[in-house]
Design an enzyme around this catalytic site. Sequence first.
Site, PDB file in Angstrom:
ATOM      1  N   GLY A 195       9.472  79.612 -21.697  1.00  0.00           N
ATOM      2  CA  GLY A 195      10.418  80.430 -22.302  1.00  0.00           C
ATOM      3  C   GLY A 195      10.302  81.713 -22.205  1.00  0.00           C
ATOM      4  O   GLY A 195       9.170  82.321 -22.002  1.00  0.00           O
ATOM      5  N   CYS A 196      11.297  82.575 -22.137  1.00  0.00           N
ATOM      6  CA  CYS A 196      11.266  84.070 -21.961  1.00  0.00           C
ATOM      7  C   CYS A 196      10.325  84.646 -23.190  1.00  0.00           C
ATOM      8  O   CYS A 196       9.280  85.458 -22.837  1.00  0.00           O
ATOM      9  CB  CYS A 196      12.433  84.785 -21.706  1.00  0.00           C
ATOM     10  SG  CYS A 196      13.782  84.385 -23.180  1.00  0.00           S
ATOM     11  N   TYR A 197      10.665  84.292 -24.389  1.00  0.00           N
ATOM     12  CA  TYR A 197       9.946  85.017 -25.537  1.00  0.00           C
ATOM     13  C   TYR A 197       8.519  84.672 -25.312  1.00  0.00           C
ATOM     14  O   TYR A 197       7.596  85.392 -25.723  1.00  0.00           O
ATOM     15  CB  TYR A 197      10.685  84.828 -26.923  1.00  0.00           C
ATOM     16  CG  TYR A 197      11.758  85.513 -27.309  1.00  0.00           C
ATOM     17  CD1 TYR A 197      11.788  86.972 -27.345  1.00  0.00           C
ATOM     18  CD2 TYR A 197      13.140  84.774 -27.597  1.00  0.00           C
ATOM     19  CE1 TYR A 197      13.022  87.657 -27.691  1.00  0.00           C
ATOM     20  CE2 TYR A 197      14.182  85.581 -27.953  1.00  0.00           C
ATOM     21  CZ  TYR A 197      14.146  86.995 -27.962  1.00  0.00           C
ATOM     22  OH  TYR A 197      15.299  87.528 -28.165  1.00  0.00           O
TER      23      TYR A 197
END
Length: 374
Positions: free
Chosen positions: A147-149
């Site tokens: 995921g990005c975060y």
Amino acid sequence: MFKVGIIGATGYVGCELLRILINHPSVEVTAISSISFEGEEFSSIYKSFYKMTDLICKNKSDVIEKCEVIFTALPHGLSEDIANECLAANKICIDLGADFRLTREDEYKQWYGKEFFHKELHSKSIYGLPELNRDKIKTCKIIANPGCYPTSIELGLLPLLKNGLIDGKNIICDSKSGVTGAGRGLSQKTHAAQLNGDFAPYAVGSHRHIPEIEEILGTIAKEKINVTFTPHLLPINRGIISTIYTTPKKELMSYKFNSNIDISQKISSDKITYKEIKSDKIDLEEIYKLYCETYKNEPFTHVLPIGETASIKNVAFTNNCHISLHLNHRCDGIIVVSAIDNMIKGAAGQAIQNMNIILGINETEGLNFIAPAF
């Protein structure tokens, strides 16, 4: 030329994948699919692709049949069946959704409301953070793109946790993301009139990336990790910046300030020099050296010099992660700031980095972007 395809090509992540892959010297985008726009030319949906591609959105079976590497840019719960088909056909599936990010089915069910339908596939997949799992990625055919975060946070904390330097029960992750992280679909919170001039947290204490962050950080630290993670929505298109607050393990670190220095005056004047801070065991310069050593061979993760601060602007439109290190002088804490482009290092670029690793080509191929200077 390797033949690659995208399932879910018309979402923001799918579009970013195609934008990068079109110019990749070692691959050919052979097929793309979209349920919403099946039968339509991609360039009619995104006008920036006019005369750049003549690809037509077809169905997923067409992509699986024609391609050696399949990227799935889909909502959670839709990639397991596709990965199963890819594996049966001896093809590579790089999933940019959440279906393979968590190893525990009970966690996936709790946070995503679904079960593992192809349970045997999950032991055959690998979490695709190259800085952590590069050797395993090389031989795997199902990749869970992070995921990005989580990408920003995991890269920010990896050296500290790997070396057991911080308390894993007291990590605070304060993250901000551009609106593309919410996807192409409209919602009240991403409506222009609502977003413009605003800045607010969302999913406080309940964001679906929490179990992913804790699981991967725990794998790095080899112990249970608890994080307080709060995401915020920025009124910008792209980028993530995570400010991470950590507490050193007292038996390993303690900081002392030179009694002859007026710390408050130096902090207020922004003229503090870290060489003036005495440390019994580890000071910021030692931590900086540790980060530089950890990432010295990483092509996309860069540790900024002491005194500089990572920012979104300097990583936008790149596959880079910038990390800066700071001291919390009031409570002897270590603050890590990590910045990435959520659409590239946080999604499409990292997926292509994983593809390069699996295919045995230069890891940086097709990804040597420099952020715009203004």
